[in-house]
Design an enzyme around this catalytic site. Sequence first.
Site: not given
Lengths: 419, 122, 491
Positions: C46-48, C50, C312, C405
């Site tokens: 998720s590239a978070i 936290h 995970r 792109c």
Amino acid sequence: MRKEWDVIVVGGGPAGLAAALACSERGIPQENIVILERDRQLGGILQQCIHHGFGLHLFGEELTGPEYAQRFIDRVQDSSIVCKTDTMVLEITNQREVVAVNAQDGLMVLSGKAIILAMGCRERTRGALNIPGTRPAGVYTAGCAQRLVNMEGYMPGKEIVILGSGDIGLIMARRLTWEGAKVKLVCELMPYSSGLTRNIVQCLEDNDIPLRFEHTVVQIHGKSRVEGVTIARVDGDRKPIPSTFEYIPCDTLLLSVGLLPENELTEAAGIQMDSRTKGAMVDQHRQCSVEGIFACGNVLHVHDLVDNVSMEAQTAGIAAADYIMQDRKPEGITVSVQNGSGVSYTVPQRIVPGDEDVDIYLRTRGVFKPATLTIQAGDKTLLQKKKSVMTPGEMEKVTLPAEKLQDIAGTITVSVIGG
Amino acid sequence: MVSQKEFVCTVCPVGCRLTVSQAEDGEIVVRGNTCKRGARYGRDEFVDPQRTVTSSVWVEGGDLPLVSVRTQGSVSKAKIPEVLQALKRCKVCAPVHVGDVIIPHVAGTDTNVVATRNVRKK
Amino acid sequence: MQYDVVIIGAGVSGAAIARELSRYQLAIAVVEKGSDVASGASKANSAIVHAGYDCDPGTFMARFNVQGNAMMASLCAELQVPYKPIGSMVLAFSPEDEVHLEKLYQQGIQNGVPDMSIQTGDWAREREPHLSPEVQSVLWAPSAAITCPYELTIALCENAAVNGVSILTDFEVRSLQRDKDAWQISAADGRKISASWVINAAGVYADCINALAGGAPFTICPRKGEYMLLDRKEGTVVSTVIFQPPTAMGKGVLVSPTVDGNVFAGPTALDMQDREDTSTTQSGMDALTRCARLSVPDLHLYNVITSFSGIRAVLKEKHDFLIERSGTVENFVNVAGICSPGLSSAPAIALYVRDLLRDGGLPLRERPDFSPHREHTKPFRHMNRKEKAEAIAHNPLYGRIICRCETVTEAEIVAAIHSPVPARSIDAIKRRTRAGMGRCQGGFCSPRVMEILARETGMDLQEVTKFGKGSWMVCGKIKEDGRNGEDQTHA
């Protein structure tokens, strides 16, 4: 690199070439026209379309893509029109400024009295279709495979399944078969093909390649390289029917599932877009919502015949020249063109009534056999045309005489019904 | 009736379903067409279908590795494998110009394979 | 080759440990089974970064998350990795959800998460106008951030490599033997190295590596998470990380911007048998669509440009990371079960592992020439006009755009191929440059990227792969069997 230009043409494919030539023929000095092309050569995607079938309408003969392109390239190269290849446009502003880069000239900021957008289109991808499964090598768009085979001389795989019966997919089925690959089958989601009948006969039937209508790929298998796909029949809502799942071993999946106009630059310039065509909203001269910016070819809407691209580019080129030379009447009232039943889009989307007849191009929503096309202004029927068949795969053209457009306020509606 | 075949006409988008039959006296009858061109198409497909072959061949010393080619006219569909075989063996040297004859009278037909694009010398 | 420390696994944990240890006078190698670093969970998550309120207080997760979060901004700055402190919201749709928010808030306080607050739905919608009208209240955590997990991993490895660490890819560990005072490590392809210390950061295979070494057993349960990535057109639909109330399987489906201006929805959570099954499923996509729309009803999912999934590594025995010196075998450190918040925790985990080694008797003497900075030229797409002009004047390959792109130049692709951790596949180039990551997904540029990779490395186009062994791109030349003894025609 000089900064000020009469006309900047973005894209050196069939649309850009024809538009530049039309500007020149209309009286814009050739040396004041510049074509910016991102590829190493002019001609755009035609250079990789080595099959024949181009130019029947315009030249009365069936040319291959490179031959068709060469006719325009020769004319451009014999002229003083400036061509910059290997040059990428990064930005277009609504002030008609164009930012481009290449290795020789570096970063260029050009300004044009008129800009013609002719960037073409790109293919829809696996991601856009959201096909579930693994993410191995061997999933190619048909056009990417076409480039590998026809331009680089490499085979993308040996055992191939093609999703989508668009013309590029059909052409590639034959091409890869002729080069020794086994094309196992072509799946088409719809009950009809979006490709030409001739291609179904000559590319598939001639080579005994099965075409399955109302089928799709529901899963991709293989860890490193594609090992197979699961296909399924779809129901009336285009949803896969689980009891029809079938595993087909293959090492390559080609996607020929439609084209999308490449309008990132257009949108960034703040030009008003049409969500149906995915191109700019234009009038019959192909002028966009920003004055002095014109669009033509597949960046405006995806054409099925390059001849129509060239003709549309000519319209845009002439209009751009007239715009520069102040020959165009200022826009008074405009008539908006609405889609009625059976019509998925029209180009132009608006008309500035004048002395000239207006050609309206349209695609139908579904197959009508026979078909009746009607153009109405309110309750008044302006025009009615019957045809033995109209299909979404074939762009229709209808000419609305100038006098019919007098005294029309607001909108006209184009519709197609069966019968 | 000696034989009968069915085709979808590809002359125009209508896609008429053609039934072509040949009687014992050799007469060929096309049914299902709605225009003259369709009749001709059906007859040709029945007797000796014709196809244009397009491909590409390797180029030595060119600014591009390949040159695209075509049969100038069409060849009999039955001849296609031979044409492809001839193309496989073929290799040309740059420069090549649109229209240059790459293989004359390919596969014993009266059609030449010609280049469809220019390839300059490197 | 004899190393002081060998780290198994070049994911974000292994990379962070390698980079941390590269400060000291040690001979270090990172061995990676994949053909590139960041090829497991670190490339698909998720590239978070936290905030740390959802970890149980007192766990390693809670401790390292909060500590790692505080370290991340400066680490990303040193390594020139994108980092955006955009904050996160957990949504509450019902009174039960609000009870849960309160629990998260209290947990966050205990864990030391700074500046949290519970706000009303209207407050949240003022910041995030596309949020569902059903949202009653939110937990706002401004310390949450986003980064790019594979770029961070690659940057850590590059910086480690520049500071002397060997990165050995395609090195699948087959045996781990402790002889006298060293570990003998053999790879599937026959390569052999030895090390005084082994650090097991093998992700979903950490339990297998531990078993090879003879450590006290534990089990990793692979848990799949599917994601959908949307076009940049949708990139403005949210500006913070939007969580739903957590479930037993994880933090729930979130909707978040990426550092590259896209937006994504994900992950699903599905326990798996297969550790490598990163396939996406129709049911997963359907579930994501349904869940994401609860948070952001007008998310335009037809603008999806790709979907993907990551696995995970979840520890079966307890809901925490397992980071410890093995009690049963000598000089062996497990860094296992690093599921979420593994990315956020990586910098803190690296410090902790360093301390474990020091406490275990590994002498740590600082290298005088250590450089914490990664040399990385700004991506062309982020340059202003003047910088672009200068870049092209300096290196004309900047004037050649290969990926339309994402506006990736030939200069950047060449640089990735010759970088300290060299890119040797299409996907490796993609992760370093973004070539092929845009809306056409490589349709235009992949033939050209293949050509550049072949040219720069001297390989034939047929040897070019998407991501290493078996993932070939082309299978031979056209008319190949006729290329010998051909008829020569002069045109």
